[in-house]
Design a protein around this motif. Structure first.
Motif, PDB file in Angstrom:
ATOM      1  N   GLY A  82     -10.522  23.204  26.737  1.00 47.52           N
ATOM      2  CA  GLY A  82     -10.727  24.102  27.882  1.00 47.52           C
ATOM      3  C   GLY A  82     -11.174  23.227  29.114  1.00 47.52           C
ATOM      4  O   GLY A  82     -11.377  23.952  30.245  1.00 47.52           O
ATOM      5  N   SER A  83     -11.078  21.945  28.992  1.00 44.55           N
ATOM      6  CA  SER A  83     -11.597  21.136  30.258  1.00 44.55           C
ATOM      7  C   SER A  83     -10.609  20.682  31.089  1.00 44.55           C
ATOM      8  O   SER A  83     -10.554  19.961  31.984  1.00 44.55           O
ATOM      9  CB  SER A  83     -12.333  19.844  29.601  1.00 44.55           C
ATOM     10  N   GLY A  84      -9.254  20.924  30.743  1.00 43.85           N
ATOM     11  CA  GLY A  84      -7.860  20.409  31.158  1.00 43.85           C
ATOM     12  C   GLY A  84      -7.520  19.243  30.611  1.00 43.85           C
ATOM     13  O   GLY A  84      -6.418  18.755  30.904  1.00 43.85           O
ATOM     14  N   LEU A  85      -8.136  18.757  29.776  1.00 43.26           N
ATOM     15  CA  LEU A  85      -7.725  17.326  29.131  1.00 43.26           C
ATOM     16  C   LEU A  85      -6.110  17.421  28.423  1.00 43.26           C
ATOM     17  O   LEU A  85      -5.620  16.567  28.633  1.00 43.26           O
ATOM     18  CB  LEU A  85      -8.931  16.773  27.905  1.00 43.26           C
ATOM     19  N   LEU A  90      -0.674  15.833  28.591  1.00 34.97           N
ATOM     20  CA  LEU A  90       0.721  16.218  28.655  1.00 34.97           C
ATOM     21  C   LEU A  90       1.417  15.621  29.965  1.00 34.97           C
ATOM     22  O   LEU A  90       2.511  15.032  29.795  1.00 34.97           O
ATOM     23  CB  LEU A  90       0.976  17.724  28.517  1.00 34.97           C
ATOM     24  N   VAL A  91       0.792  15.699  31.138  1.00 36.27           N
ATOM     25  CA  VAL A  91       1.304  15.442  32.450  1.00 36.27           C
ATOM     26  C   VAL A  91       1.548  13.892  32.079  1.00 36.27           C
ATOM     27  O   VAL A  91       2.558  13.403  32.904  1.00 36.27           O
ATOM     28  CB  VAL A  91       0.246  15.780  33.591  1.00 36.27           C
ATOM     29  N   PHE A 118      -0.091  27.717  25.736  1.00 41.87           N
ATOM     30  CA  PHE A 118      -0.419  26.806  26.429  1.00 41.87           C
ATOM     31  C   PHE A 118       0.730  25.802  27.110  1.00 41.87           C
ATOM     32  O   PHE A 118       0.895  25.486  28.005  1.00 41.87           O
ATOM     33  CB  PHE A 118      -1.359  25.642  25.680  1.00 41.87           C
ATOM     34  N   TYR A 119       1.804  25.653  26.185  1.00 34.13           N
ATOM     35  CA  TYR A 119       2.866  24.950  26.773  1.00 34.13           C
ATOM     36  C   TYR A 119       3.651  25.609  27.678  1.00 34.13           C
ATOM     37  O   TYR A 119       4.249  25.181  28.443  1.00 34.13           O
ATOM     38  CB  TYR A 119       3.568  24.393  25.283  1.00 34.13           C
ATOM     39  N   GLU A 120       3.761  26.984  27.273  1.00 36.82           N
ATOM     40  CA  GLU A 120       4.717  27.881  28.216  1.00 36.82           C
ATOM     41  C   GLU A 120       3.931  27.961  29.712  1.00 36.82           C
ATOM     42  O   GLU A 120       4.701  27.672  30.881  1.00 36.82           O
ATOM     43  CB  GLU A 120       4.665  29.269  27.777  1.00 36.82           C
ATOM     44  N   LYS A 121       2.617  27.886  29.905  1.00 39.76           N
ATOM     45  CA  LYS A 121       1.839  27.643  30.965  1.00 39.76           C
ATOM     46  C   LYS A 121       2.485  26.295  31.979  1.00 39.76           C
ATOM     47  O   LYS A 121       2.164  26.075  32.868  1.00 39.76           O
ATOM     48  CB  LYS A 121       0.397  27.857  30.936  1.00 39.76           C
ATOM     49  N   GLN A 122       2.562  25.282  30.921  1.00 40.09           N
ATOM     50  CA  GLN A 122       2.833  23.976  31.302  1.00 40.09           C
ATOM     51  C   GLN A 122       4.449  23.969  31.819  1.00 40.09           C
ATOM     52  O   GLN A 122       4.875  22.787  32.161  1.00 40.09           O
ATOM     53  CB  GLN A 122       2.605  22.895  30.529  1.00 40.09           C
ATOM     54  N   THR A 143      11.235  23.286  24.955  1.00 38.34           N
ATOM     55  CA  THR A 143      11.515  22.329  25.991  1.00 38.34           C
ATOM     56  C   THR A 143      11.311  22.222  27.281  1.00 38.34           C
ATOM     57  O   THR A 143      10.905  23.578  27.821  1.00 38.34           O
ATOM     58  CB  THR A 143      13.235  22.377  25.733  1.00 38.34           C
ATOM     59  N   LYS A 144      11.251  21.159  28.012  1.00 41.87           N
ATOM     60  CA  LYS A 144      10.970  21.497  29.584  1.00 41.87           C
ATOM     61  C   LYS A 144      11.971  20.086  30.161  1.00 41.87           C
ATOM     62  O   LYS A 144      12.075  19.172  29.757  1.00 41.87           O
ATOM     63  CB  LYS A 144       9.593  21.092  29.874  1.00 41.87           C
TER      64      LYS A 144
END
Length: 147
Positions: A82-85, A90-91, A118-122, A143-144
């Motif tokens: 929940g901290s954005g880690l 991933l980024v 989570f991945y869909e939000k990314q 995939t992205k």
């Protein structure tokens, strides 16, 4: 007439892998063009996040191959969720893959009880759903495209 055997045999495994690689190379102009180039090899890609005490807070483990990053594991310690880690890991993995290795896309697998949302939000898109794998769970392949 064939005799079937089921024992683990590393020698036969390597022979089979080599023969399959040769058959795939012969059948695919894309794979044929890769043979003997640096892009042919899988290269490990790891990103680690350490807390102020130097303990593992999270990490991403994967590899690059051709123009793809394959994320094998992405994990964040419960106290840091929940901290954005997870997003930062991933980024950073995507950045290394894109900027340092010329990757154009990413793929990964996750289960329904893990993090498909989570991945869909990314920016990841579900491209495959395997229900009941393992029994009672659903596996997703996402995939992205990297911009």
């Amino acid at each position: 007439m064939f005799r079937m055997e089921t024992e683990v045999d590393k020698g036969r495994r390597e022979l089979l892998r080599r023969r399959l690689l040769d058959a795939n190379t012969a059948a695919s102009p894309v794979l044929r063009a890769l043979r003997g180039t640096p892009a042919e090899r899988e290269l490990p890609l790891h990103v680690w996040a350490l807390d102020s005490a130097g303990d593992l807070a999270g990490g991403l483990v994967g590899h690059t191959w051709t123009t793809w990053l394959h994320v094998t594991y992405l994990w964040v310690d419960g106290v840091h969720r929940g901290s954005g880690l997870g997003s930062r890991l991933l980024v950073e993995g995507e950045r290394v893959a894109r900027e340092e290795r010329g990757c154009l896309a990413v793929r990964l697998e996750t289960w329904d009880f893990q993090a498909p949302g989570f991945y869909e939000k990314q920016g990841y898109e579900v491209v495959c759903v395997v229900p009941d794998y393992p029994p009672g769970a659903t596996e997703y392949t996402l995939t992205k495209r990297l911009g």
